[in-house]
Motif scaffolding. Structure first.
Motif, PDB file in Angstrom:
ATOM      1  N   LYS A 363      32.401   9.347 -38.446  1.00 29.22           N
ATOM      2  CA  LYS A 363      31.939   8.543 -37.014  1.00 29.22           C
ATOM      3  C   LYS A 363      33.016   8.793 -36.108  1.00 29.22           C
ATOM      4  CE  LYS A 363      28.491   5.443 -38.567  1.00 29.22           C
ATOM      5  NZ  LYS A 363      28.135   3.894 -38.861  1.00 29.22           N
ATOM      6  N   MET A 364      34.376   8.495 -36.787  1.00 26.80           N
ATOM      7  CA  MET A 364      35.499   8.474 -35.814  1.00 26.80           C
ATOM      8  C   MET A 364      35.995  10.072 -35.250  1.00 26.80           C
ATOM      9  SD  MET A 364      39.514   7.064 -36.716  1.00 26.80           S
ATOM     10  CE  MET A 364      39.586   8.265 -38.020  1.00 26.80           C
ATOM     11  N   ARG A 365      36.019  10.894 -36.377  1.00 26.49           N
ATOM     12  CA  ARG A 365      36.234  12.104 -36.156  1.00 26.49           C
ATOM     13  C   ARG A 365      35.251  12.897 -35.242  1.00 26.49           C
ATOM     14  NH1 ARG A 365      38.596  14.783 -42.045  1.00 26.49           N
ATOM     15  NH2 ARG A 365      39.796  13.046 -42.365  1.00 26.49           N
ATOM     16  N   THR A 366      34.084  12.779 -35.257  1.00 21.87           N
ATOM     17  CA  THR A 366      33.209  13.417 -34.315  1.00 21.87           C
ATOM     18  C   THR A 366      33.525  12.806 -33.005  1.00 21.87           C
ATOM     19  OG1 THR A 366      31.441  11.762 -34.943  1.00 21.87           O
ATOM     20  CG2 THR A 366      31.317  14.113 -36.209  1.00 21.87           C
ATOM     21  N   LYS A 367      33.622  11.616 -32.918  1.00 23.08           N
ATOM     22  CA  LYS A 367      33.707  11.114 -31.394  1.00 23.08           C
ATOM     23  C   LYS A 367      35.112  11.618 -30.827  1.00 23.08           C
ATOM     24  CE  LYS A 367      30.794   7.684 -30.578  1.00 23.08           C
ATOM     25  NZ  LYS A 367      30.169   7.437 -29.346  1.00 23.08           N
ATOM     26  N   GLN A 368      36.129  11.718 -31.554  1.00 23.32           N
ATOM     27  CA  GLN A 368      37.510  12.086 -31.222  1.00 23.32           C
ATOM     28  C   GLN A 368      37.405  13.656 -30.933  1.00 23.32           C
ATOM     29  OE1 GLN A 368      40.129  10.594 -34.038  1.00 23.32           O
ATOM     30  NE2 GLN A 368      40.660   8.820 -33.203  1.00 23.32           N
ATOM     31  N   LEU A 369      36.715  14.403 -31.880  1.00 22.04           N
ATOM     32  CA  LEU A 369      36.623  15.949 -31.875  1.00 22.04           C
ATOM     33  C   LEU A 369      35.922  16.262 -30.338  1.00 22.04           C
ATOM     34  CD1 LEU A 369      36.777  18.868 -32.781  1.00 22.04           C
ATOM     35  CD2 LEU A 369      34.623  18.196 -33.824  1.00 22.04           C
ATOM     36  N   PHE A 370      34.684  15.527 -30.090  1.00 16.52           N
ATOM     37  CA  PHE A 370      33.865  15.945 -28.976  1.00 16.52           C
ATOM     38  C   PHE A 370      34.592  15.418 -27.623  1.00 16.52           C
ATOM     39  CE2 PHE A 370      30.758  16.769 -32.027  1.00 16.52           C
ATOM     40  CZ  PHE A 370      30.429  18.373 -31.844  1.00 16.52           C
ATOM     41  N   GLU A 371      35.250  14.313 -27.824  1.00 17.04           N
ATOM     42  CA  GLU A 371      35.994  13.659 -26.533  1.00 17.04           C
ATOM     43  C   GLU A 371      37.221  14.584 -26.268  1.00 17.04           C
ATOM     44  OE1 GLU A 371      38.085   9.325 -25.211  1.00 17.04           O
ATOM     45  OE2 GLU A 371      37.451   9.574 -27.260  1.00 17.04           O
ATOM     46  N   PHE A 372      37.934  15.359 -27.235  1.00 18.58           N
ATOM     47  CA  PHE A 372      39.017  16.038 -26.894  1.00 18.58           C
ATOM     48  C   PHE A 372      38.406  17.529 -26.446  1.00 18.58           C
ATOM     49  CE2 PHE A 372      41.734  19.664 -28.775  1.00 18.58           C
ATOM     50  CZ  PHE A 372      42.660  19.400 -27.816  1.00 18.58           C
ATOM     51  N   MET A 373      37.635  17.931 -27.074  1.00 21.77           N
ATOM     52  CA  MET A 373      37.012  19.256 -26.589  1.00 21.77           C
ATOM     53  C   MET A 373      36.521  19.252 -25.082  1.00 21.77           C
ATOM     54  SD  MET A 373      34.939  20.801 -29.950  1.00 21.77           S
ATOM     55  CE  MET A 373      34.361  22.346 -29.132  1.00 21.77           C
ATOM     56  N   ASN A 374      35.910  17.838 -25.017  1.00 22.95           N
ATOM     57  CA  ASN A 374      35.431  17.637 -23.436  1.00 22.95           C
ATOM     58  C   ASN A 374      36.630  17.714 -22.454  1.00 22.95           C
ATOM     59  OD1 ASN A 374      33.457  16.492 -21.330  1.00 22.95           O
ATOM     60  ND2 ASN A 374      35.041  14.918 -21.659  1.00 22.95           N
ATOM     61  N   PHE A 375      37.701  17.089 -22.705  1.00 27.53           N
ATOM     62  CA  PHE A 375      38.923  16.926 -21.970  1.00 27.53           C
ATOM     63  C   PHE A 375      39.614  18.341 -21.544  1.00 27.53           C
ATOM     64  CE2 PHE A 375      43.368  16.769 -22.049  1.00 27.53           C
ATOM     65  CZ  PHE A 375      43.748  15.971 -20.952  1.00 27.53           C
ATOM     66  N   LEU A 376      39.642  19.130 -22.875  1.00 23.16           N
ATOM     67  CA  LEU A 376      40.337  20.334 -22.614  1.00 23.16           C
ATOM     68  C   LEU A 376      39.288  21.255 -21.930  1.00 23.16           C
ATOM     69  CD1 LEU A 376      43.132  20.952 -23.801  1.00 23.16           C
ATOM     70  CD2 LEU A 376      41.833  22.368 -25.667  1.00 23.16           C
ATOM     71  N   ALA A 377      38.075  21.120 -22.218  1.00 21.59           N
ATOM     72  CA  ALA A 377      37.140  22.251 -21.646  1.00 21.59           C
ATOM     73  C   ALA A 377      37.126  22.037 -19.992  1.00 21.59           C
ATOM     74  CB  ALA A 377      35.993  22.244 -21.988  1.00 21.59           C
ATOM     75  N   GLU A 378      37.032  20.689 -19.695  1.00 24.44           N
ATOM     76  CA  GLU A 378      36.913  20.368 -18.243  1.00 24.44           C
ATOM     77  C   GLU A 378      38.016  20.640 -17.461  1.00 24.44           C
ATOM     78  OE1 GLU A 378      36.301  16.210 -17.645  1.00 24.44           O
ATOM     79  OE2 GLU A 378      34.126  16.352 -17.872  1.00 24.44           O
ATOM     80  N   ASN A 379      39.345  20.623 -17.872  1.00 20.23           N
ATOM     81  CA  ASN A 379      40.413  20.852 -17.382  1.00 20.23           C
ATOM     82  C   ASN A 379      40.724  22.097 -17.095  1.00 20.23           C
ATOM     83  OD1 ASN A 379      42.251  18.392 -16.478  1.00 20.23           O
ATOM     84  ND2 ASN A 379      41.492  17.829 -18.405  1.00 20.23           N
ATOM     85  N   VAL A 380      40.354  23.184 -18.167  1.00 22.90           N
ATOM     86  CA  VAL A 380      40.314  24.632 -18.230  1.00 22.90           C
ATOM     87  C   VAL A 380      39.469  25.039 -16.845  1.00 22.90           C
ATOM     88  CG1 VAL A 380      39.663  26.738 -19.424  1.00 22.90           C
ATOM     89  CG2 VAL A 380      41.091  24.928 -20.315  1.00 22.90           C
ATOM     90  N   ILE A 381      38.344  24.555 -16.814  1.00 21.85           N
ATOM     91  CA  ILE A 381      37.358  24.906 -15.939  1.00 21.85           C
ATOM     92  C   ILE A 381      37.925  24.703 -14.330  1.00 21.85           C
ATOM     93  CG2 ILE A 381      35.050  24.327 -14.829  1.00 21.85           C
ATOM     94  CD1 ILE A 381      34.141  24.040 -17.741  1.00 21.85           C
TER      95      ILE A 381
END
Length: 539
Positions: A363-381
């Motif tokens: 539960k903790m890992r999936t939340k953190q994984l997708f939160e991090f991917m969202n943050f990184l992808a948004e800023n790259v865009i």
């Protein structure tokens, strides 16, 4: 001579990989700068420029440097040679140059007016935004995270209103922008800035559909940080999430709308075919994403029971969860549907069913994984957007078209929010107040989706004009409206510092205290939610 040719070939290949490393290094430094800026803004509580605006600014400066500092390494690159014997464009071309055969692969078709002095600049070409990378790699984690992090109770309490804004509101916005732009296009034709048959009404509707994609990521981030009134946050967040999916499918449906005779005339058969495509693609994508989520939930449930013991290995459980979620996107794309819609509803369904079946570590890992991917992808865009203003080689700046687009976007947003809010308030027990409506009107920023839909097709001059205009509107709305969010909240006297759970309890308590019967809480919820809740609870 042969050794020299081999040496030159190896040197060119090394240069290609060197440029690839430089490109990645540039983005790496841009992201590092963005993260440091975010830390600085959070540390000093600076809210007049959001992190996304900062990422765009850094990209803009880097694009300016690349545009005017780098130059073409090959004098022959960008030169057009005539091949009259070829009747069509082959996928692979073998060219004999002084008894040395070279293989070239097809990349894309370029119109004659697109050939310019920067055509041979390999660095500019590499730094130009690739829509396939955006839609297949960067966008899915952002959309999935939006669905997976959804506050279900608040979302479903306002489900009817959110669906109305997302579906009907996006359609209204598309039509209004299309009509206003058609008027400006007619004025441009009258002034001699466009040719008579260069820009059709379907092109205006296409522009309307891509500009209907709102992306208030800046506003929502500030809302989250300030803990703005939960209902306002839910309405705006829910609308923006579903609106992206609707705008993508709507843009595709309009692009395949092709009247047989006059492009400016209404063709009933073509119209109903486009409507059918829209409904079919949306429904199919919804079913595909939800099915994958249900399968993942069943597998996760088996992990918690005696059938398997995968929950004892959180890394494997998280990996399986991630890959099955990504498979929803890829399967929808492979089937000719829309992966974005599929991955959105996959995220919503995963949050509702699968999340509770995961082990605590997963539960903790999936939340953190997708939160991090969202943050990184948004800023790259957003870094990419800044770069695109200078690295894209075929911009067309037309002041009248840009001004018309700004007017159309604001008129369309007003035509969407105010009339629909009035109609919704006729049936809502808890009304949408006027200050909420003004804030929703103000928060209609344009962002990543509008940018990506516009850059997907930039071969014709009208499409290049649309892309340049869309990019400038994204800059304007993110910097001006994103930066003005905090003052606007104060001016409209909207509550901040609200705890979502406490707010929900307070509303339930106030309903109980006003001598209402047991079913009042249910009556306050959306009727669509009541139907869904009954089905979900029973089956």
């Amino acid at each position: 001579m042969e050794k020299l040719k081999k040496f030159v070939s190896v040197k060119d290949e090394d240069q290609f990989y060197h440029q690839g490393a430089v490109e990645l290094l540039i983005f790496n430094f841009l992201l590092i700068l963005t993260i440091l800026t975010i830390w600085l803004f959070k540390n000093h509580r600076f809210r007049f420029l959001h992190e996304t605006g900062g990422a765009m600014l850094y990209g803009l400066v880097m694009g300016l440097i690349i545009r005017y500092v780098t130059k073409s390494s090959d004098a022959e690159s960008g030169t057009v040679y005539e091949c009259e014997k070829l009747k069509s464009g082959p996928s692979t071309l073998l060219i004999n140059i002084t008894n040395q055969v070279y293989e070239y692969e097809y990349k894309r078709e370029i119109s004659h007016h697109n050939v310019n002095g920067h055509q041979g600049n390999a660095m500019l070409q590499k730094m130009t935004f690739d829509p396939s990378i955006f839609f297949n790699i960067l966008l899915p984690p952002i959309i999935f995270h939006a669905g997976y992090s959804l506050k279900k109770r608040h979302f479903f309490r306002n489900l009817g209103s959110i669906l109305t804004y997302a579906f009907l509101g996006t359609a209204i916005s598309c039509i209004v922008i299309g009509l206003v732009m058609y008027g400006f296009v007619k004025a441009m034709v009258h002034l001699g800035q466009l040719k008579q048959r260069e820009f059709h009404f379907t092109d205006c509707l296409f522009f309307g559909s891509l500009m209907s994609a709102t992306d208030p990521v800046t506003v929502l981030a500030i809302f989250h940080e300030l803990h703005v009134d939960t209902d306002l946050y839910t309405l705006l967040f829910g609308e923006s999430v579903l609106n992206d999916a609707v705008a993508i499918v709507l843009t595709y449906s309009i692009s395949i709308y092709s009247p047989k005779e006059n492009p400016n005339a209404f063709d009933a058969a073509a119209f109903f075919q486009s409507v059918g495509n829209f409904l079919g693609i949306f429904a199919g994508s919804f079913a595909m994403g939800s099915s994958y989520a249900v399968v993942t939930a069943l597998i996760s449930f088996m992990h918690l029971t005696k059938f398997t013991k995968l929950c004892e290995f959180p890394m494997l459980e998280t990996g399986l969860f991630f890959l099955l979620s990504w498979s929803a996107f890829l399967s929808a794309e492979a089937a000719g549907l829309t992966g974005i819609v599929a991955v959105l509803f996959c995220g919503v369904t995963q949050a509702h069913y699968t999340y509770n079946n995961l082990s605590p570590d997963s539960k903790m890992r999936t939340k953190q994984l997708f939160e991090f991917m969202n943050f990184l992808a948004e800023n790259v865009i957003f870094c990419y957007m800044g770069l695109a203003l200078f690295t894209f080689q075929n911009h067309i700046f037309n002041p009248l078209f840009i001004f018309g687009a700004l007017v159309a976007v604001f008129v369309a947003r007003a035509s969407n929010i105010y009339p629909l809010s009035f109609l919704l308030n006729l049936g809502r027990k808890q009304k949408i107040p006027r200050n909420f409506q003004h804030m929703m009107m103000f928060s209609g920023l344009r962002g990543a989706i509008a940018f990506a839909l516009a850059i997907r097709d930039t071969e014709s001059q009208p499409k290049q004009m649309m892309f340049t205009t869309a990019l400038l509107i994204v800059f304007f709305t993110v910097w001006v409206f994103g930066g003005g969010t905090t003052p606007m909240l104060s001016w409209l006297q909207i509550r901040v510092g609200v705890d979502p759970d406490e707010d929900l309890k307070a509303k339930a308590a106030s309903q109980s205290a006003s001598n209402l019967d047991k079913n009042t809480t249910k009556a306050e919820s959306a009727w669509l939610f009541r139907m869904w809740y009954g089905f979900d609870h029973k089956y």
